[in-house]
Design a protein around this motif. Structure first.
Motif, PDB file in Angstrom:
ATOM      1  N   GLN A   1      84.681 -72.005 -63.958  1.00 28.40           N
ATOM      2  CA  GLN A   1      85.167 -72.853 -65.037  1.00 28.40           C
ATOM      3  C   GLN A   1      84.179 -73.999 -65.245  1.00 28.40           C
ATOM      4  O   GLN A   1      83.729 -74.624 -64.288  1.00 28.40           O
ATOM      5  CB  GLN A   1      86.560 -73.394 -64.711  1.00 28.40           C
ATOM      6  CG  GLN A   1      87.613 -72.293 -64.718  1.00 28.40           C
ATOM      7  CD  GLN A   1      89.021 -72.805 -64.568  1.00 28.40           C
ATOM      8  OE1 GLN A   1      89.320 -73.966 -64.874  1.00 28.40           O
ATOM      9  NE2 GLN A   1      89.906 -71.934 -64.104  1.00 28.40           N
TER      10      GLN A   1
ATOM     11  N   PHE B   1      83.645 -77.614 -66.831  1.00 34.22           N
ATOM     12  CA  PHE B   1      84.469 -78.754 -67.220  1.00 34.22           C
ATOM     13  C   PHE B   1      83.729 -79.692 -68.173  1.00 34.22           C
ATOM     14  O   PHE B   1      82.508 -79.874 -68.069  1.00 34.22           O
ATOM     15  CB  PHE B   1      84.886 -79.559 -65.988  1.00 34.22           C
ATOM     16  CG  PHE B   1      85.985 -78.926 -65.196  1.00 34.22           C
ATOM     17  CD1 PHE B   1      85.715 -77.891 -64.319  1.00 34.22           C
ATOM     18  CD2 PHE B   1      87.302 -79.355 -65.330  1.00 34.22           C
ATOM     19  CE1 PHE B   1      86.730 -77.289 -63.579  1.00 34.22           C
ATOM     20  CE2 PHE B   1      88.316 -78.771 -64.594  1.00 34.22           C
ATOM     21  CZ  PHE B   1      88.029 -77.736 -63.725  1.00 34.22           C
ATOM     22  N   GLY B   2      84.493 -80.302 -69.057  1.00 35.42           N
ATOM     23  CA  GLY B   2      83.975 -81.384 -69.867  1.00 35.42           C
ATOM     24  C   GLY B   2      84.037 -82.695 -69.092  1.00 35.42           C
ATOM     25  O   GLY B   2      84.539 -82.737 -67.968  1.00 35.42           O
ATOM     26  N   PRO B   3      83.570 -83.787 -69.697  1.00 34.52           N
ATOM     27  CA  PRO B   3      83.539 -85.086 -69.009  1.00 34.52           C
ATOM     28  C   PRO B   3      84.899 -85.754 -68.920  1.00 34.52           C
ATOM     29  O   PRO B   3      85.073 -86.704 -68.161  1.00 34.52           O
ATOM     30  CB  PRO B   3      82.589 -85.917 -69.875  1.00 34.52           C
ATOM     31  CG  PRO B   3      82.724 -85.325 -71.234  1.00 34.52           C
ATOM     32  CD  PRO B   3      82.954 -83.861 -71.026  1.00 34.52           C
TER      33      PRO B   3
END
Lengths: 114, 111
Positions: free
Chosen positions: A103, A105-107
């Motif tokens: 996965q 992830f964004g911030p």
């Protein structure tokens, strides 16, 4: 290529306001996840989409939380009538689609409810 | 889903090797072991994944004994930029692949 992006990065809301948090996953990724991370804790699962279908929303804490992904790409997490306990970082992640895929992830969006 | 136990925090100095051990006594036969790293104000980032024995990539090594009831993430010659929270995850949950994070290990690297 571009990673997962989220907007806004920071959001301050007054108690009772509605907020909308956006996630732009990696292009072509089938799976999209939303997680909530309280200060000092690990992320906790909220909801999961496979393309435009929301297949798991077991982690949404109340009916004030709503998520959508109408065209199978961009997703929006909406919180109605925000409460102070909703203050947290909201993380979005995407993956190609298989169960064991990594996965990405964004911030995150840091939401503060006053 | 296998429960994991790892130290809450660890300190180290620049240039040292750091080993973080995770216990997962009830790991299932089909479960993989995955480690994520999270820097402040960023989302978690995949570091490494393994099933048994040893896996090495450009970032870390993962050692898994034969009984697979524990695993050790090894970071060679850490620098200040390795200061982060490290999460050990085992298996996937249900039929969606959602990740179940514990509290993680906060690694503080000192000069």
């Amino acid at each position: 290529g571009a990673g997962v992006s989220q907007s806004p990065r920071y959001k301050v809301a007054k108690r009772g306001q509605d907020v909308a948090l956006r996630c732009d996953p990696i292009s072509g990724h089938v799976s999209l996840f939303w997680y909530q991370q309280a200060l000092g804790q690990g992320p906790e699962f909220l909801t999961y989409f496979q393309n435009e279908a929301q297949l798991d929303k077991s982690g949404l804490p109340s009916d004030r939380f709503f998520a959508e992904r109408p065209e199978g790409s961009v997703s929006t997490l909406k919180i109605q009538r925000t409460q102070q306990e909703d203050s947290a970082v909201y993380l979005c992640a995407s993956s190609p689609g298989h169960l064991t895929d990594t996965q990405y992830f964004g911030p995150g969006t840091r939401l503060t409810v006053l | 889903l296998a429960k994991t136990t790892q130290p809450i925090s660890m300190d180290s100095y620049e240039g040292q090797e750091v080993n973080i051990t995770c216990s997962h006594n009830n790991i299932a036969t089909n479960d993989y072991i995955t480690w994520y790293q999270q820097f402040p104000s960023q989302g978690p980032r995949f570091i490494i994944q393994g099933y048994k024995t040893k896996v090495t990539n450009e970032v870390a090594s993962l050692f898994i004994p034969a009984d697979r009831k524990s695993s050790t993430l090894s970071l060679p010659r850490v620098s200040l930029s390795d200061t982060a929270v490290y999460y050990c995850l085992v298996g996937v949950s249900g039929n969606t692949g959602k990740l179940i994070f514990g509290q993680g290990t906060t690694l503080q690297v000192k000069p």
